[in-house]
Design a protein around this motif. Structure first.
Motif, PDB file in Angstrom:
ATOM      1  N   GLY A 113       0.846  -1.217  -0.076  1.00 27.96           N
ATOM      2  CA  GLY A 113       0.013   0.079  -0.059  1.00 27.96           C
ATOM      3  C   GLY A 113       0.874   1.087  -0.025  1.00 27.96           C
ATOM      4  O   GLY A 113       0.286   2.374   0.219  1.00 27.96           O
ATOM      5  N   LYS A 114       2.172   1.242  -0.462  1.00 23.55           N
ATOM      6  CA  LYS A 114       3.189   2.355  -0.390  1.00 23.55           C
ATOM      7  C   LYS A 114       3.603   2.910  -1.577  1.00 23.55           C
ATOM      8  O   LYS A 114       4.624   3.390  -1.794  1.00 23.55           O
ATOM      9  N   VAL A 115       2.758   2.258  -2.593  1.00 23.12           N
ATOM     10  CA  VAL A 115       3.209   2.563  -4.082  1.00 23.12           C
ATOM     11  C   VAL A 115       2.207   3.813  -4.396  1.00 23.12           C
ATOM     12  O   VAL A 115       1.044   3.799  -4.441  1.00 23.12           O
TER      13      VAL A 115
ATOM     14  N   LEU B 118      -4.816  -0.445 -15.376  1.00 24.86           N
ATOM     15  CA  LEU B 118      -3.439  -0.519 -14.423  1.00 24.86           C
ATOM     16  C   LEU B 118      -3.437   0.482 -13.401  1.00 24.86           C
ATOM     17  O   LEU B 118      -3.357   0.619 -12.102  1.00 24.86           O
ATOM     18  N   MET B 119      -3.705   1.666 -13.934  1.00 23.12           N
ATOM     19  CA  MET B 119      -3.565   2.978 -13.146  1.00 23.12           C
ATOM     20  C   MET B 119      -4.668   3.258 -12.242  1.00 23.12           C
ATOM     21  O   MET B 119      -4.537   3.700 -11.108  1.00 23.12           O
ATOM     22  N   ASN B 120      -6.035   2.781 -12.628  1.00 22.45           N
ATOM     23  CA  ASN B 120      -7.010   2.791 -11.646  1.00 22.45           C
ATOM     24  C   ASN B 120      -6.683   1.907 -10.463  1.00 22.45           C
ATOM     25  O   ASN B 120      -7.073   2.173  -9.295  1.00 22.45           O
TER      26      ASN B 120
ATOM     27  N   SER C 297      -3.068   4.071  -4.009  1.00 23.51           N
ATOM     28  CA  SER C 297      -2.063   5.224  -3.714  1.00 23.51           C
ATOM     29  C   SER C 297      -2.232   6.210  -2.489  1.00 23.51           C
ATOM     30  O   SER C 297      -3.484   6.325  -2.203  1.00 23.51           O
ATOM     31  N   PRO C 298      -1.201   6.335  -1.467  1.00 19.48           N
ATOM     32  CA  PRO C 298      -1.457   6.856  -0.389  1.00 19.48           C
ATOM     33  C   PRO C 298      -2.138   8.369  -0.540  1.00 19.48           C
ATOM     34  O   PRO C 298      -1.671   8.992  -1.465  1.00 19.48           O
TER      35      PRO C 298
END
Length: 383
Positions: free
Chosen positions: A146-148, A192-194, A200-201
């Protein structure tokens, strides 16, 4: 004494080297003085380039503004100032498409001062093992930690979309300048982006690349940004944790790293009287002496290929250059027609809204294509 007004962007990378160069004794002895003003990078999107050129002799700009500048007839082409042999030499010495990106309607419109592209930024101390190389590995790291984080603020959602499409083998609008991207590839990129955006934090979702990198250096909640414009300053920061930079992700080993060219060039406005002293100064900024020594020593990011491979420069800056040079050499060059900048802003807003709503891909891709067509219109011209 000739005194010129010049404008650049408000960051050590954009200002310090130019201001220091303007203080050099040889410049004053040549009868030339250059006063560099600065504004936020976003300011170049807020003010029409013609307005800036009406007030300044030299303007640092990003290559997608070239079409707008040509339509506004506010810049002098390099071909009217420098000999063909000089331009050919600059082309050979500049890294990747740095000079080519300023070529439009058969001429060049800026000197490639600064080279940059989207690369991968990581906190090595927060990763277990090496940084990812492939997009599948980025996705897995996101799922596990969860850190990407994605860089989505301002124009960067659209820029990341273009980069991932390039990594998937379809550089946008290259095969057919009227088609941004095929529905199939566009859907793959969006999905992929979704997924990455959903994890994304939140703390960095409204931040530009500089603010994201500053946050990464000071906090431990972002371990990796797969696509963010590289800033050498954060590879060896004065304070905070160093950030390691790597080539942009690929689809498969050996594939092209998908990345959208950034960087800046020096445009010479129509109001500027180009004297021999100014020509010498501008060419000195492009020289090996300046690009390998002076500019990196003043927190700048050179555009000369030699500098990116120089052992001393890399040792000083955490191998930022050698770690990302392959990405820059193969970077994707955006369309440059008048209207592209407006498309980029609106496309980014559409993508951010769609990620928040988890909107279906097909409709989003169709809307992106409509936006692109609307802003291309009769202003198509060269890419």
């Amino acid at each position: 004494m000739q005194r010129l007004k010049a404008l650049t962007w408000d960051h050590p990378r954009g200002y310090n080297a130019l201001a220091a160069a303007a203080r050099r004794l040889d410049l004053a002895e040549s009868g030339l003085a250059i006063d560099w003003d600065k504004q936020p990078l976003e300011g170049f999107e807020s003010y029409p380039i013609a307005d800036l050129c009406a007030r300044y002799d030299l303007v640092v700009l990003d290559h997608p503004h070239v079409g707008e500048a040509v339509d506004g007839d506010c810049l002098q082409p390099l071909e009217s100032i420098f000999e063909e042999a000089t331009i050919n030499l600059l082309r050979a010495e500049s890294i990747g498409p740095s000079l080519r990106s300023y070529h439009f309607t058969g001429q060049h419109w800026a000197l490639p001062l600064d080279a940059a592209t989207q690369v991968m930024a990581a906190r090595a101390d927060l990763l277990v093992g090496p940084a990812p190389v492939l997009w599948d590995e980025v996705l897995l790291l996101s799922q596990k930690t969860g850190k990407v984080a994605l860089s989505l603020a301002g124009p960067h959602a659209a820029l990341s979309f273009l980069s991932i499409a390039t990594a998937l083998g379809e550089p946008p609008a290259e095969r057919d300048p009227d088609i941004l991207v095929s529905e199939q590839v566009g859907t793959e990129v969006y999905d992929l982006m979704n997924e990455l955006a959903a994890r994304s934090p939140h703390v960095v979702r409204q931040k530009n690349p500089i603010s994201i990198l500053e946050h990464m250096a000071a906090h431990d909640d972002v371990a990796l940004v797969p696509l963010v414009y590289g800033y050498v300053n954060y590879a060896a920061p004065v304070s905070g944790r160093p950030i390691t930079f790597h080539n942009a992700p690929r689809l498969e080993p050996g594939d092209r790293p998908g990345s959208t060219l950034g960087g800046t060039g020096i445009g010479i406005s129509r109001r500027c009287e180009v004297t021999p002293a100014l020509k010498r100064h501008l060419l000195w900024l492009m020289s090996a002496d300046a690009q390998i020594g002076f500019i990196p020593c003043h927190e700048g990011q050179p555009s000369r290929r030699e500098a990116w491979h120089d052992a001393g420069v890399n040792a000083r800056w955490g191998r930022f250059y050698s770690n990302t040079v392959a990405t820059l050499e193969q970077a994707y060059v955006r369309p440059r027609h008048n209207g592209y900048i407006a498309f980029q802003s609106r496309a980014s807003a559409l993508l951010r809204e769609s990620f928040l709503e988890n909107a279906p891909a097909r409709g989003v891709i169709n809307r992106l294509q409509t936006l692109y067509a609307d802003h291309r219109g009769s202003k198509g011209g060269e890419r």
